[in-house]
Design a protein around this motif. Structure first.
Motif, PDB file in Angstrom:
ATOM      1  N   ARG A 155      44.720  52.762  41.256  1.00 61.29           N
ATOM      2  CA  ARG A 155      44.413  51.335  41.333  1.00 61.29           C
ATOM      3  C   ARG A 155      44.926  50.653  40.067  1.00 61.29           C
ATOM      4  O   ARG A 155      45.194  51.316  39.060  1.00 61.29           O
TER       5      ARG A 155
ATOM      6  N   TYR B  82      37.508  58.712  33.968  1.00 65.29           N
ATOM      7  CA  TYR B  82      37.727  57.403  34.592  1.00 65.29           C
ATOM      8  C   TYR B  82      39.185  57.273  35.050  1.00 65.29           C
ATOM      9  O   TYR B  82      39.452  56.837  36.179  1.00 65.29           O
TER      10      TYR B  82
ATOM     11  N   SER C 241      40.669  56.854  39.001  1.00 70.46           N
ATOM     12  CA  SER C 241      41.033  55.472  39.368  1.00 70.46           C
ATOM     13  C   SER C 241      42.489  55.114  39.088  1.00 70.46           C
ATOM     14  O   SER C 241      42.868  53.951  39.205  1.00 70.46           O
TER      15      SER C 241
END
Length: 291
Positions: free
Chosen positions: A201, A194, A198
Motif C-alpha cells: 500500500r 509494519y 503494509s
C-alpha cells in the motif's frame, strides 16, 4: 555456472562448513549454486540477495535458507558481515530427518527444488539474537578440539535448524510473537513488522512512526542508523521482490497492473526502480523467465 562443493570448504570430518564472511562495499559474487544446503545469516550491513532470479533486500537479522541446486548471487551496498553455513542433510539419519519434517516449513525451506519458494526470514532483533547465539556455539564446536566436539557441532546444528523452522512458523502465524515486550530493539522490530505487513500500500510515515513509538521526522533516520539502509530503498526492494513474483505467476496481468498491486502509483517510476534493482525492465524480466 560454477558449482561450489561442500568438501572444498569444510575443515573437519563432519559435512558442515561455517565461517564469518566480511565483504567490502560494492562487492558482488558471481552467480553460482551449491551441492548442499546453504544458510546465510546477516550480522551487519546491507545488500541485495538474488536467489533463483528473485531479489531480496538484505539487512542485519535477515536469514536465508538456500536449497541445494538453487542459483544464487549476492551484492553488498555497504560493508557486509554474515555467517555462511553449508551442510549436507545426509548428516542426519532418516529418523532424524523425519523428526525435522514434523515442522510445517522444513521441507519447503531445506528440501524444496521449487523456484518460487520464499527462502528469507526477516527476524525481529530478539529472535535474531537467539539464532546468533546458536551460530556462535556451532562455530565454537566446529573449531574446538575437546572430546565430543563433533557431537556438540551436530547437536547445535540440530538446534539451529529446529529454531529456524520454529521462527518461520511463528512469523507466518503472528510476527509480533517473536518480539519481547520490553526489548530495547522493539522500535526497529515494529517498524519492520509494519513495513512487511503494509508495503503493498502507499507508505504512511505517520502510521509507521506510531507503530514504532517514534516521531515521523525521526523514523527514517532511526531505521537507517540501525540497518544501514535507507527506509525508502528497503521498501522499494520489497516491492520489486513482490513484482517479480507476480511477473512469474500472473502472465495475464499488465505491467501497469502489477505496478499498482505492488505499491507503485506510476508505472514509469516502477520500471525505473525495477531496472535499477534487478538490472532488467519488468518487460525484459518477464521475457527472461519465460524462456
Amino acid at each position: 555456472m560454477k558449482t561450489f562443493h561442500l568438501k572444498d570448504f569444510k575443515s573437519g570430518k563432519l559435512p558442515i562448513a561455517l565461517n564469518i564472511q566480511r565483504w567490502k562495499k560494492d562487492n558482488v559474487s558471481n552467480e553460482h549454486l551449491h551441492d548442499c544446503v546453504e544458510v546465510v545469516y546477516v550480522l551487519s550491513g546491507n545488500g541485495v540477495n538474488f536467489i533463483n532470479n528473485m531479489t531480496y533486500p538484505t539487512i542485519a537479522g535477515d536469514l536465508y535458507v538456500i536449497a541445494r541446486g538453487a542459483t544464487h548471487t549476492f551484492y553488498s551496498n555497504t560493508e557486509l558481515v554474515f555467517y555462511n553455513l553449508m551442510f549436507h542433510l545426509a548428516l542426519f539419519s532418516a529418523k532424524e530427518q523425519e523428526y525435522f519434517r514434523e515442522h510445517p516449513g522444513f521441507q519447503e525451506l531445506f528440501e524444496s527444488r521449487e523456484r518460487n519458494v520464499r527462502c528469507k526470514l526477516s527476524l525481529p532483533p530478539p529472535a535474531a539474537e537467539r539464532l546468533r547465539t546458536l551460530f556462535d556455539r556451532l562455530r565454537e564446536e566446529l573449531t574446538g578440539t575437546a572430546p565430543g566436539a563433533q557431537l556438540g557441532a551436530k547437536a547445535y546444528l540440530t538446534l539451529l535448524i529446529n529454531e529456524i523452522c520454529r521462527c518461520r512458523e511463528a512469523l507466518r502465524k503472528a510476527p509480533s510473537s517473536l518480539t519481547c515486550g520490553d526489548n530495547p530493539f522493539n522500535s526497529l522490530s515494529r517498524i519492520i513488522e509494519y513495513i512487511n505487513s503494509s508495503y503493498l500500500r502507499p507508505f504512511d510515515l505517520e502510521q509507521a512512526a506510531a507503530a514504532a513509538g517514534l516521531s515521523p521526522s525521526y523514523v527514517g533516520e532511526f531505521f537507517r542508523a540501525r540497518t544501514g539502509v535507507p527506509l525508502v530503498r528497503y521498501l522499494s526492494v520489497l516491492r520489486v521482490e513482490k513484482a517479480q513474483q507476480l511477473l512469474r505467476e500472473r502472465p495475464e496481468w499488465s505491467i501497469t497492473e502489477i505496478a499498482s498491486r505492488c505499491g507503485f502509483e506510476d508505472s514509469s517510476y516502477f520500471t525505473r526502480v525495477f531496472r535499477k534493482i534487478t538490472g532488467r525492465t519488468p518487460r525484459d524480466y518477464r521475457k527472461f523467465i519465460g524462456k
